[in-house]
Design an enzyme around this catalytic site. Structure first.
Site, PDB file in Angstrom:
ATOM      1  N   CYS A 110       3.946   6.275  -3.578  1.00 30.56           N
ATOM      2  CA  CYS A 110       3.836   5.059  -2.763  1.00 30.56           C
ATOM      3  C   CYS A 110       5.092   4.780  -1.957  1.00 30.56           C
ATOM      4  O   CYS A 110       5.037   4.097  -0.936  1.00 30.56           O
ATOM      5  CB  CYS A 110       3.539   3.845  -3.652  1.00 30.56           C
ATOM      6  SG  CYS A 110       1.985   3.943  -4.544  1.00 30.56           S
ATOM      7  N   HIS A 137      -3.381  -0.780   1.033  1.00 31.86           N
ATOM      8  CA  HIS A 137      -2.200   0.040   0.721  1.00 31.86           C
ATOM      9  C   HIS A 137      -2.484   1.508   1.050  1.00 31.86           C
ATOM     10  O   HIS A 137      -2.930   2.269   0.191  1.00 31.86           O
ATOM     11  CB  HIS A 137      -1.891  -0.158  -0.767  1.00 31.86           C
ATOM     12  CG  HIS A 137      -0.773   0.655  -1.316  1.00 31.86           C
ATOM     13  ND1 HIS A 137       0.258   1.183  -0.559  1.00 31.86           N
ATOM     14  CD2 HIS A 137      -0.510   1.034  -2.609  1.00 31.86           C
ATOM     15  CE1 HIS A 137       1.092   1.844  -1.348  1.00 31.86           C
ATOM     16  NE2 HIS A 137       0.650   1.766  -2.590  1.00 31.86           N
ATOM     17  N   CYS A 188       7.145  -0.219  -5.766  1.00 37.61           N
ATOM     18  CA  CYS A 188       7.075   0.696  -6.900  1.00 37.61           C
ATOM     19  C   CYS A 188       6.443   2.009  -6.448  1.00 37.61           C
ATOM     20  O   CYS A 188       5.681   2.054  -5.482  1.00 37.61           O
ATOM     21  CB  CYS A 188       6.270   0.078  -8.040  1.00 37.61           C
ATOM     22  SG  CYS A 188       4.586  -0.403  -7.606  1.00 37.61           S
TER      23      CYS A 188
END
Length: 418
Positions: free
Chosen positions: A92, A374, A404
């Site tokens: 991510c 996302h 994160c």
């Protein structure tokens, strides 16, 4: 050390990441990347032969997302063949990492004009993964958690199960998480209605020039506390599921490291980041190059940092990452005007706010990934652009962006409006 300036920031709208349902799901990932690269070229009248490198984030580099998307998308966008490209994966955190590396190249004096960004077609990732599993073949580009020796040393569970474990450990209630999810939707709706994203969002066109998507597709502004309260926890079934053939369940992986935790499953689709398709890009330049070519800087990179934390809980690194980058910048939390913390799960942002004792109005003021989605490898670049737009809208000075990443990591970056 030279300054690294952000000249421009662009992104696509985010589309529902499901084949046949999202407006972008039929497109090639390189097309999305090429869309934002071409926008940077056109908006800034770039001589693309001057682009020293394109540093691109993409987490699931398999199937259509395999290969070096940074280079191939540049060619697809009509860039000069001198513009090289590289593609990286920090899960991510890939988009922030791409930007940090681009800034480091400029600040070191090694390069003068670099593009950073990322792409993730979650519709392809989900579809490709399902086909691979159906074929009985080990999926490429996974987390590496199938390594029994690594799992014995650092058990790594499902991310949603880890989010539920953190909420349990921290004593953060489902109601508090759902209140956060509702507020994310409300803020995103206000931002869209007031055109706060308009400066950065560029439409996705097909090869014939027709508009495929020009607006955010994922938000659910009608979301209420009552509707979220009626949803079943999404990760309870994963918690009870074996992590591998004849292996421990995902809950048991958490308990190998935290044996006293009785996990309460609380997250669901209304308190988790949306699965979407999207791409984003940032144009970075040295002061000398910007001055010589009439490019007006919008922000400068102040500091970057990376840090690791517990791989089992996986999602707790943003707080130490924020503290580390603040120390590097010589700033205090009170000097940050805009915080962008990725809403991978509501507990990540909620814990971040509580641990750092932040003013909630300054954190994700335009909503976040719960409302907007996302697109894994792109999200970091999206958030940097969003923070920059908000600093310009409000007259703020500093923005801190962090998120994160799988494996228990977090990159962080601080920008200053100029």
């Amino acid at each position: 050390m030279a300054e690294a300036y952000i000249i421009d920031a662009v992104r696509t709208p985010r589309s529902i990441g499901k084949v046949g349902k999202g407006a972008l799901s039929h497109m090639h990932p390189q097309h999305l990347a090429a869309t934002v690269l071409k926008a940077l070229k056109d908006r800034n009248d770039l001589n693309t032969a001057d682009v020293d490198d394109i540093i691109w984030g993409c987490s699931a580099q398999a199937g259509l997302q395999g290969g070096d998307m940074g280079r191939m998308a540049a060619l697809d966008a009509g860039f000069d063949i001198k513009a090289s490209g590289v593609t990286l994966d920090r899960f991510c955190g890939s988009g922030i990492t791409a930007t940090s590396l681009a800034a480091a190249q400029v600040m070191s004096g090694m390069e003068d004009l670099v593009i950073a960004g990322g792409t993730e077609m979650m519709s392809h990732v989900m579809d490709y993964g399902a086909k691979v599993r159906a074929a009985g073949v080990a999926a490429a580009g996974g987390l590496g958690t199938g390594n029994a020796r690594l799992q014995a040393r650092h058990p790594q569970s499902n991310q949603g199960v880890a989010a539920d474990a953190i909420a349990t450990i921290e004593g953060i209630s489902r109601a508090d998480l759902e209140a956060f999810g509702v507020e994310s939707q409300r803020r995103a709706a206000v931002a869209i209605r007031e055109g706060r994203f308009d400066k950065s969002v560029v439409p996705v066109l097909d090869d014939d020039g027709n508009v495929v998507l020009d607006h955010e597709e994922y938000p659910r502004p009608e979301t209420t506390a009552e509707t979220l309260a009626g949803m079943k926890p999404a990760f309870e079934m994963f918690g009870a599921m074996p992590s591998a053939k004849d292996g421990p369940t995902f809950n048991q992986l958490i308990n190998q490291k935290y044996p006293d935790v009785k996990i309460e499953h609380v997250h669901h689709v209304g308190t988790s980041s949306g699965v979407v398709d999207g791409a984003a890009a940032l144009l970075l330049a040295s002061k000398d190059y910007a001055d010589k070519h009439g490019l007006k800087p919008r922000a400068r990179i102040v500091a970057t940092a990376n840090i690791g934390d517990c791989p089992t809980l996986m999602l707790n690194a943003p707080v130490p990452a924020a503290k580390k980058v603040l120390e590097k910048a010589g700033l205090t939390k009170d000097q940050i005007d805009v915080w962008e913390i990725n809403e991978a799960f509501a507990v990540v942002a909620e814990k971040f706010i509580r641990d750092l004792d932040l003013d909630r109005a300054k954190v994700n003021p335009n909503g976040g990934s719960i409302a907007l989605g996302h697109p894994i490898g792109a999200t970091g670049a999206v958030l940097i652009g969003t923070a920059l737009d908000e600093l310009e809208r409000t007259g703020g000075r500093y923005g801190l962006i962090t998120m994160c990443a799988a494996g228990g990591m977090a990159p962080a970056i601080i920008i200053e409006r100029v």
